[in-house]
Structures are given as C-alpha cells and as structure tokens.
Design an enzyme around this catalytic site. Structure first.
Site, mmCIF file in Angstrom:
data_model
loop_
_atom_site.group_PDB
_atom_site.id
_atom_site.type_symbol
_atom_site.label_atom_id
_atom_site.label_comp_id
_atom_site.label_asym_id
_atom_site.label_seq_id
_atom_site.Cartn_x
_atom_site.Cartn_y
_atom_site.Cartn_z
ATOM 1 N N MET A 4 0.835 -1.197 0.000
ATOM 2 C CA MET A 4 0.000 0.000 0.000
ATOM 3 C C MET A 4 0.874 1.253 0.000
ATOM 4 S SD MET A 4 -2.767 1.058 2.962
ATOM 5 C CE MET A 4 -1.505 1.217 4.240
ATOM 6 N N ASP A 11 6.651 -3.169 14.534
ATOM 7 C CA ASP A 11 5.712 -2.668 13.539
ATOM 8 C C ASP A 11 4.668 -1.754 14.172
ATOM 9 O OD1 ASP A 11 3.805 -2.453 11.368
ATOM 10 O OD2 ASP A 11 4.749 -4.253 10.542
#
Length: 303
Positions: free
Chosen positions: A39, A231
């Site tokens: 993305m 993350d």
C-alpha cells in the site's frame, strides 16, 4: 570440410549459450523473481522496489526480476493499492504472469505488506506458472484490526479511511471501493467478517472450503513469513505470522495451530513437511536493511 564442421559446432555452442543465459545476460540457473509492492508504493520507484530489484539482480548474477505493475502506468499502480479490489488485481497479475514466457518453468515471489497476501492468492488461484517459494514481508495473512498509519497519504485522508473501516468496513460499497476493507478482520464480529469479507475470508477458506486453494498452496516449496517486531502499521503484527486475536476480544493472540484456517487451508500439511518458515527482524514496517536482506532472503532465492 573438417573446418566447416568445426565452425558449425562453434556456432551451435554460441546459440546454446545465448539461449541458456538470455540475450540480456540474465542468469538462467536461478529462478526468476516476481515482486508485488504494498500500500502506498508502486512497482518501480528507484528508492523502493526499484532498489530491491537491482539488489536481487546483483546478488543473483542477473536473474530476471519482474515487479508487478497493476494498470498501464505508475499512477494507476499507486492507486491500485487503495482503490482496485484485490480480486481484480490478482486476476490481472495472474494473466500477466501467464503471458511471460520467462516464468514458464517457475518463479520465486516476494510480497511487500499487502502484496504478501495478494501473491498468496496468486499461488492459490493461479498455479501456472508455478510459484516455488513465497516470501511475505509484513503480509497481513489474518487481516488487520486497526490502521494507525497510511503511508504516503495525508493525515486527514488516513484518519478518514480509519474511521470508515471502523464503522462500515463490511458494507458492500466499502468492500468494493477500498482495498483495506477486504482484509479488515474484526475479532468482535467474526461471523460478519466471514460472510462479508470479499477477499481475505475467501482465500483463507473461512466461509466455503475451496480444496483447490489448499492443494495449490501446498505446491509451494516453502512459504516464508517475515514479521517486523516493532511494527506500528500492522495491527496485530502477529498477522504477519498468520496469527490473530482470539475471537471476541482484541488483546490475546491465538496460535496458528489452534485456528480453523490452519487445517482448512492445509497449513497443517505444510507445517508437517517443513514448508512454513518464520523469520523476524527488528524495526518498523518494511524497515529492512540491505545486509539483512542479503543474509536472510537471498539464499532462499538461490536455493
């Protein structure tokens, strides 16, 4: 006469060498590599997948690397990461891969972020040409429940998408128009997720059992999942190892071997055969050093 025979022999050897290594100097002894961006990225920017493509070519003595571009130009490719349904993207990718004769004997694949689950869908839906090794870098194989950051988008746009997903991810028009909705996984409403998810629930065999999916994924030589330990984009980060929240809450993680998808998708068989590999690295989402890539991933491409 003997001289003519010798000249003919030399010419035949030269033709063989050209066909074996490719007119462009490609390394025919190493399988080609297919890349699919995540993305907010595109196929070919020199500071993202363009640099990865170059690195792989350098480390594999010039093997063929094909970075998937969805649509006819970079703008469409970028927009595809947000607004073209994954089913359409996967279908497009399957056709492009089937048309590339250099992939006919098989290829390895590396998916970046959502490109990881998209390439897994390719492996499950389109077994020809054959994918050998699938490397998923930060792929969200059990989906996401949260979108704290949207790479390359403005803060206001990111917030709008997040609010829309929280409220209406499973509305038909949102599923049709927003890629991230198709792998939005709400652990508080598992039945709604399974019946309304138009992509992830299907490729995970969570609504109907597609035996072809489990048979095809088991044709892989290996399925490598890389998790980024710090993350801040993927929630939960354990989805990168095909794990997710225990249904009915959003704090405790359920081990993969205790989930339905483990058996329904044939991951249990892959585990028994040693085909599932789990790697991890420090850093935020997709923050991989060149040294880590060379040490941990290049050997998988050369094998």
């Amino acid at each position: 006469m003997h001289l003519m025979n010798f000249v003919s022999f030399v010419l035949l050897v030269l033709v063989y060498l050209i066909n074996s290594h490719g007119a462009s100097g490609e390394n025919a002894t190493v399988l080609p590599v297919v890349l699919w961006h995540g993305m907010g990225d595109t196929c070919c920017l020199p500071f993202s997948l363009g640099s990865i493509k170059k690195l792989i070519e350098e480390q594999t003595n010039g093997t063929y690397v094909y970075s998937l571009k969805i649509g006819g130009n970079i703008v469409l490719d970028y927009e595809s990461g947000f607004f073209i349904h994954p089913n359409k993207q996967v279908d497009y990718a399957c056709k492009r891969l089937a048309q590339d004769k250099r992939l006919a004997n098989g290829y390895n694949a590396i998916g970046f972020s959502q490109g990881g689950q998209f390439l897994r869908a390719v492996a499950q839906r389109c077994p020809e040409p054959p994918m050998r090794t699938l490397i998923s870098l930060g792929g969200q194989h059990q989906g996401v429940f949260g979108l704290p950051k949207c790479p390359t988008l403005s803060t206001s746009t990111c917030e709008s998408i997040s609010k829309l997903l929280n409220v209406a991810a499973y509305d038909d028009w949102v599923q049709d128009e927003l890629v991230q909705a198709t792998y939005w996984h709400d652990p508080w409403h598992e039945n709604r997720y399974r019946t309304k998810s138009t992509f992830l629930a299907d490729i995970n065999n969570e609504l109907l059992i597609n035996k072809g999916y489990s048979e095809n994924i088991n044709k892989l030589k290996r399925f490598v999942m890389v998790k980024f330990l710090n993350d801040t984009i993927v929630q939960p980060k354990e989805s990168q190892w095909f794990q997710f929240y225990i249904p009915g809450q959003d704090r405790l993680i359920q081990p993969l071997n205790e989930t339905k998808v483990y058996q329904d998708l044939g991951l249990d068989l892959m585990h028994e055969q040693g085909k599932l590999q789990y790697l991890s690295t420090e850093g935020d989402h997709l923050a991989i050093s060149k040294e880590w890539f060379i040490q941990n991933l290049v050997p998988l491409l050369l094998d």
